[in-house]
Design a protein around this motif. Structure first.
Motif, short mmCIF file in Angstrom:
data_model
loop_
_atom_site.label_atom_id
_atom_site.label_comp_id
_atom_site.label_asym_id
_atom_site.label_seq_id
_atom_site.Cartn_x
_atom_site.Cartn_y
_atom_site.Cartn_z
N ILE A 30 1.04 -1.30 0.09
CA ILE A 30 0.08 -0.04 -0.02
C ILE A 30 0.91 1.19 -0.02
CG2 ILE A 30 -1.89 1.25 1.26
CD1 ILE A 30 -2.74 -1.55 0.37
N MET A 31 1.81 1.52 1.04
CA MET A 31 2.62 2.85 1.17
C MET A 31 3.46 3.06 0.26
SD MET A 31 2.81 2.89 5.19
CE MET A 31 3.48 4.71 5.33
N LEU A 32 4.08 1.74 -0.44
CA LEU A 32 5.18 2.10 -1.47
C LEU A 32 4.46 2.44 -2.85
CD1 LEU A 32 7.87 -0.64 -1.17
CD2 LEU A 32 7.78 1.76 -0.12
N PRO A 33 3.34 1.83 -3.21
CA PRO A 33 2.74 2.17 -4.43
C PRO A 33 2.30 3.72 -4.30
CG PRO A 33 2.18 -0.05 -4.04
CD PRO A 33 2.92 0.59 -2.83
N LEU A 34 1.52 3.93 -3.13
CA LEU A 34 1.03 5.38 -2.89
C LEU A 34 2.15 6.37 -3.03
CD1 LEU A 34 -1.56 5.37 -0.04
CD2 LEU A 34 -1.81 6.28 -2.49
N GLY A 35 3.18 6.03 -2.19
CA GLY A 35 4.63 7.01 -2.39
C GLY A 35 4.87 7.16 -3.88
N GLY A 36 5.14 5.92 -4.35
CA GLY A 36 5.65 6.10 -5.66
C GLY A 36 4.64 7.14 -6.58
N LEU B 198 11.90 9.97 -25.81
CA LEU B 198 11.93 9.13 -24.49
C LEU B 198 11.59 9.95 -23.32
CD1 LEU B 198 15.26 6.71 -24.83
CD2 LEU B 198 12.70 6.26 -24.65
N TYR B 199 11.97 11.39 -23.50
CA TYR B 199 11.70 12.13 -22.46
C TYR B 199 10.22 12.51 -22.39
CZ TYR B 199 11.02 16.38 -19.68
OH TYR B 199 10.54 17.09 -18.68
N THR B 200 9.98 12.41 -23.61
CA THR B 200 8.23 12.73 -23.54
C THR B 200 7.59 11.58 -23.04
OG1 THR B 200 8.53 13.87 -25.72
CG2 THR B 200 6.39 13.40 -25.06
N ALA B 201 8.13 10.14 -23.33
CA ALA B 201 7.54 9.18 -22.92
C ALA B 201 7.51 9.07 -21.34
CB ALA B 201 8.22 7.66 -23.43
N TRP B 202 8.59 9.73 -20.81
CA TRP B 202 8.82 9.49 -19.62
C TRP B 202 7.73 10.47 -18.66
CZ3 TRP B 202 10.24 13.74 -16.45
CH2 TRP B 202 10.37 13.49 -14.88
N ARG B 203 7.65 11.53 -19.03
CA ARG B 203 7.09 12.78 -18.57
C ARG B 203 5.45 12.05 -18.76
NH1 ARG B 203 6.66 17.95 -17.33
NH2 ARG B 203 4.97 19.29 -18.31
N TRP B 204 5.16 11.56 -19.99
CA TRP B 204 3.59 10.88 -19.97
C TRP B 204 3.38 9.83 -18.73
CZ3 TRP B 204 -1.06 11.44 -21.71
CH2 TRP B 204 -1.20 12.55 -22.62
N SER B 205 4.72 9.15 -18.55
CA SER B 205 4.55 8.15 -17.67
C SER B 205 4.27 8.77 -16.19
CB SER B 205 5.56 7.13 -17.54
OG SER B 205 5.46 6.33 -16.60
N VAL B 206 5.00 9.48 -15.92
CA VAL B 206 5.11 10.05 -14.60
C VAL B 206 3.80 11.06 -14.13
CG1 VAL B 206 7.32 9.85 -13.72
CG2 VAL B 206 6.73 12.02 -14.86
N ARG B 207 3.24 11.70 -15.24
CA ARG B 207 2.01 12.71 -15.21
C ARG B 207 0.83 11.80 -15.13
NH1 ARG B 207 3.24 18.37 -17.59
NH2 ARG B 207 0.95 18.65 -17.20
N VAL B 208 0.74 10.72 -16.11
CA VAL B 208 -0.50 10.11 -16.18
C VAL B 208 -0.42 8.57 -15.94
CG1 VAL B 208 -2.40 9.95 -17.76
CG2 VAL B 208 -1.13 12.01 -17.89
N VAL B 209 0.21 7.70 -16.81
CA VAL B 209 0.21 6.64 -16.73
C VAL B 209 0.30 6.00 -15.67
CG1 VAL B 209 0.93 4.45 -18.02
CG2 VAL B 209 0.97 6.59 -19.03
N SER B 210 1.59 6.36 -14.87
CA SER B 210 1.90 5.63 -13.64
C SER B 210 1.01 5.97 -12.52
CB SER B 210 3.43 5.91 -13.22
OG SER B 210 4.46 5.65 -14.05
N PRO B 211 0.53 7.15 -12.19
CA PRO B 211 -0.30 7.39 -11.05
C PRO B 211 -1.57 6.87 -11.27
CG PRO B 211 0.71 9.37 -11.85
CD PRO B 211 1.18 8.29 -12.80
#
Ligand code: PFF
Length: 451
Positions: free
Chosen positions: A392-398, A425-438
């Motif tokens: 729980i806490m690790l995914p939430l923190g991430g 790749l930078y754009t892919a990274w930014r998409w991942s942290v802004r939208v996909v991962s959360p």
């Protein structure tokens, strides 16, 4: 100009890669990954796990390291400083506070389990010197869990080892120890895989790990795989942020990050390829072994095999070393924070943080015996702490770290820190942290708790 951290700096790119890989490679790879994989459908779990590492783990790893490097302090103060600098709420520092709580909780049970490996190494050493052997893995494991004294002794020894390294500081403690311990770990692991190949059951083990049965993928499997991806890469509690703070600016974060993720994933897979052939060879089913898998089943195989005692000793020492280089990264963030906030020396700060962890660890270890009746959500105390902290806490923190890197930090800042990435790749990274991962983390957590 490269600003420096007051706590010290890694002397080279290799030193950082070794230390961060040392943090990533640990009990999670050799103890947790094999039993989670076998309890969650083998190949199905591995596939989801690999997808989580690639789509969520790697981008968040970049995010943690870059935030750390930009802030140069312990995670809480790094987040406070960065938020102020960019005109955002200091409340974001809550990520660091949550991370520190997770680190303390995880280390408290991690050290108890690392203590099991020390106990087993000790048993094999005695056996090598002519003492009685482990003939019944289940009885040895049960006997150990039933004895608060045994658990306390080894938990304490392990905490002293961890505090010792952290007290010595970044270069003299952390860096010097991983430079020696990580190569040793690889060597032993490769020998063990070689043995796995020689059993003739390597193919069966590989099929077990790499043939996915898609019908076995459900919410539990995905949550377990996601939690394991965070746990294994040491993400979500700002531990990598703490290590990133000591990283020279000349080092490429993407390159180092990929090296760390590849090392971590290959060690988990190699550990599976070392352990499962041995179990299959002796007709032991890996399924349903739970946290005791390698402590109950493997000794049965060791008892039967040629050179099994030396193998047992090497295996549990390997596990201990892997645990050690990870636990120092769990004690580093609270220690660095105490050094920044109080007048304590590093040694005293490490001791104080370590003492707190040690005391909480006692609750964990009593859960195996004196308090074995106590169940939280059907889990024993260790299981409950492990579930809350890791799943729980690790995914939430991430998720919060990803949001912070994607939405709070200025794009110029992150582009600059990740200058080695191509635009795509930078754009892919930014998409991942802004939208996909959360979004993925949120979906997985909601799905788990709504059903
Ligand atoms: N990555 C370690 C393992 O796989 O055993 C565990 C861990 C270490 C988790 C450090 C989190 C952390 F910050």
């Amino acid at each position: 100009m490269d600003n420096q951290s007051a706590h010290g700096m890694w002397s080279s790119r290799m030193a950082f890669i070794l230390a961060a890989s040392g943090s990533a490679v640990g009990l999670g790879n050799i103890w947790r990954f094999p039993y989670l994989a076998s309890d969650n459908g083998g190949g199905a779990f591995v596939l989801v796990y690999l997808a989580c590492i690639l789509a969520i783990g790697l981008p968040i790893l970049f995010a943690e390291v870059l935030i750390g490097r930009h802030g140069r302090k312990s995670p809480i103060n790094t987040l406070l400083g960065l938020s102020r600098e960019t005109g955002h709420s200091p409340l974001w520092a809550v990520i660091g506070v949550m991370g520190m709580i997770s680190a303390i909780l995880i280390l408290s049970f991690y050290s108890v389990v690392a203590g099991w490996t020390l106990h087993y190494a000790w048993l094999y050493l005695q056996q090598l010197l002519g003492g009685p052997g482990i003939t019944d893995g289940g009885a040895t494991f049960g006997g150990m869990l039933g004895s608060p004294k045994t658990l306390l002794i080894w938990h304490s020894v392990f905490m002293v080892l961890t505090i010792g390294v952290v007290a010595m500081g970044v270069e003299k403690g952390l860096e010097r120890s991983v430079k020696f311990l990580m190569p040793a770990l690889f060597l032993v692991l490769l020998i063990l895989v070689g043995y796995g190949v020689s059993t003739g059951h390597f193919g069966k083990a590989a099929a077990f790990l790499f043939t996915p049965d898609f019908s076995k993928i459900n919410g539990d499997v995905v949550l377990a795989a996601l939690g394991q991806a965070f746990f294994s890469l040491s993400l979500g509690l700002a531990g990598m942020m703490a290590y990133g703070a000591y990283l020279p600016r000349s080092v490429s974060i993407p390159q180092a990050g990929v090296a760390i993720a590849i090392t971590d994933t290959s060690v988990a897979l190699l550990a599976g390829l070392a352990i499962f052939p041995v179990l299959f060879n002796f007709g032991i089913s890996p399924t349903g072994g739970g946290p005791g898998l390698i402590f109950t089943s493997l000794p049965m195989a060791f008892a039967d095999m040629w050179g099994g005692i030396a193998y047992g000793l090497a295996f549990f020492l390997l596990l201990m070393v892997a645990a050690w280089t990870s636990s120092i990264s769990l004690l580093e963030p609270p220690t660095a924070y105490l050094v920044e906030r109080t007048r304590l020396t590093r040694a005293n700060a490490a001791m104080l943080a370590g003492l707190l962890v040690w005391a909480i660890g006692i609750v964990t270890l009593l859960g195996f015996n004196v308090w074995s009746e106590v169940k939280i959500g059907g889990k024993d105390l260790q299981g409950a702490i492990e579930f809350v902290a890791s799943d729980i806490m690790l995914p939430l923190g991430g998720m919060l770290i990803a949001l912070y890197a994607g939405w709070v930090l200025d794009q110029k800042l992150t582009r600059n820190e990740l200058s080695q990435l191509s635009d795509g790749l930078y754009t892919a990274w930014r998409w991942s942290v802004r939208v996909v991962s959360p979004l993925l983390v949120l979906l997985i957590l909601v799905q788990k708790f709504s059903g």
